[in-house]
Design a protein around this motif. Structure first.
Motif, short mmCIF file in Angstrom:
data_model
loop_
_atom_site.label_atom_id
_atom_site.label_comp_id
_atom_site.label_asym_id
_atom_site.label_seq_id
_atom_site.Cartn_x
_atom_site.Cartn_y
_atom_site.Cartn_z
N ASN A 4 0.72 -1.15 -0.07
CA ASN A 4 0.08 -0.13 0.22
C ASN A 4 0.91 1.25 0.09
O ASN A 4 2.09 1.15 0.09
CB ASN A 4 -1.08 0.01 0.98
N LYS A 80 -6.07 0.29 -8.57
CA LYS A 80 -7.08 0.01 -7.44
C LYS A 80 -7.71 -1.45 -7.79
O LYS A 80 -8.17 -1.87 -8.80
CB LYS A 80 -8.21 1.06 -7.65
N TYR A 81 -7.46 -2.31 -6.68
CA TYR A 81 -7.78 -3.60 -6.80
C TYR A 81 -8.80 -3.87 -5.42
O TYR A 81 -8.39 -3.06 -4.34
CB TYR A 81 -7.00 -4.62 -6.93
N GLU A 82 -9.85 -4.59 -5.49
CA GLU A 82 -10.60 -4.76 -4.24
C GLU A 82 -9.75 -5.53 -3.40
O GLU A 82 -9.77 -5.38 -1.89
CB GLU A 82 -11.90 -5.55 -4.31
N PHE A 84 -5.49 -6.94 -2.83
CA PHE A 84 -4.19 -6.63 -3.70
C PHE A 84 -3.50 -7.77 -2.95
O PHE A 84 -3.16 -8.17 -2.01
CB PHE A 84 -3.92 -5.11 -2.91
N PRO A 89 -9.28 -7.20 1.48
CA PRO A 89 -9.57 -5.92 1.25
C PRO A 89 -8.47 -4.82 1.59
O PRO A 89 -7.90 -4.81 2.68
CB PRO A 89 -10.79 -5.71 1.86
N ARG A 90 -8.37 -4.05 0.73
CA ARG A 90 -7.46 -2.73 0.85
C ARG A 90 -8.38 -1.58 1.59
O ARG A 90 -9.41 -1.37 1.47
CB ARG A 90 -7.11 -2.03 -0.31
N ALA A 92 -9.82 1.83 3.12
CA ALA A 92 -10.60 2.93 2.41
C ALA A 92 -9.67 4.22 3.01
O ALA A 92 -9.61 4.19 4.29
CB ALA A 92 -12.10 2.86 2.77
N HIS A 94 -9.08 4.06 -0.88
CA HIS A 94 -8.27 3.23 -1.69
C HIS A 94 -7.21 4.15 -2.69
O HIS A 94 -7.44 4.59 -3.77
CB HIS A 94 -9.23 2.49 -2.86
N THR A 96 -4.50 5.39 -4.66
CA THR A 96 -4.04 5.03 -5.83
C THR A 96 -2.57 5.68 -6.33
O THR A 96 -1.83 5.08 -6.99
CB THR A 96 -4.76 4.88 -7.16
N GLU A 109 -7.01 9.34 -5.14
CA GLU A 109 -7.69 8.02 -5.62
C GLU A 109 -8.15 8.52 -6.83
O GLU A 109 -9.09 9.17 -7.12
CB GLU A 109 -8.86 7.95 -4.50
#
Length: 165
Positions: A4, A80-82, A84, A89-90, A92, A94, A96, A109
């Motif tokens: 991240n 952005k992937y749900e 990663f 889950p990443r 919030a 998200h 980028t 984002e």
């Protein structure tokens, strides 16, 4: 979970071993970026390169325990992937992209402003200053867009098919 754009995902140790050149167990606080590896190697080997055409900067002196102040900003981008890299889950928002310039870290984002942190005062990124520092947000947004829209060199020879297409 280094996947991240928060400091916990970006800040990783760079370990260098070079017997007789780099003193064991020394720590250098210079901030580097993976894009610094190529110019550092070129600089050490005496290979000419155009610094203005590379995202990184030579960190040669940092290898020998001299602090090297960061002159260029550092830009990071993740799609952005749900989920990663299978980590679930990443968080919030998200994020980028992230731009670090001096003490300031700016995140987006999808190129929309999300956060601004002063890392010298808030290395844990607890206090989002995006509503308090409007002029800095605008400056960082313009710098992010300039980097994002800059022409990129293709790794494929001119006229050859791009295998990604």
């Amino acid at each position: 979970k280094k996947g991240n754009l928060y400091e916990g995902g970006l800040r990783v140790p760079f370990i260098a071993v070079w017997q007789g050149r780099i003193h064991p167990f020394t720590v250098n606080q210079s901030v580097t970026h993976h894009a610094d590896i190529l110019p550092t190697i070129c600089d050490y080997l005496g290979i000419p390169y155009q610094n203005d055409k590379l995202d990184g900067a030579s960190m040669r002196n940092a290898l020998f325990n001299s602090y090297v102040p960061r002159k260029k900003s550092m830009f990071f981008q993740l799609d952005k992937y749900e989920a990663f890299q299978g980590h679930g889950p990443r968080p919030a928002p998200h994020i980028t992209s992230a731009l670090i310039d001096g003490p300031w870290k700016y995140t987006t984002e999808g190129m929309q402003p999300r956060q601004l942190f002063n890392l010298h005062n808030d290395y844990r990124e607890d206090h989002n200053l995006i509503d308090q520092e409007k002029a800095m947000v605008e400056r960082m947004q313009q710098a992010t867009l300039k980097i994002w829209n800059a022409p990129r060199m293709s790794p494929y020879p001119k006229g050859s098919p791009d295998p990604r297409e």
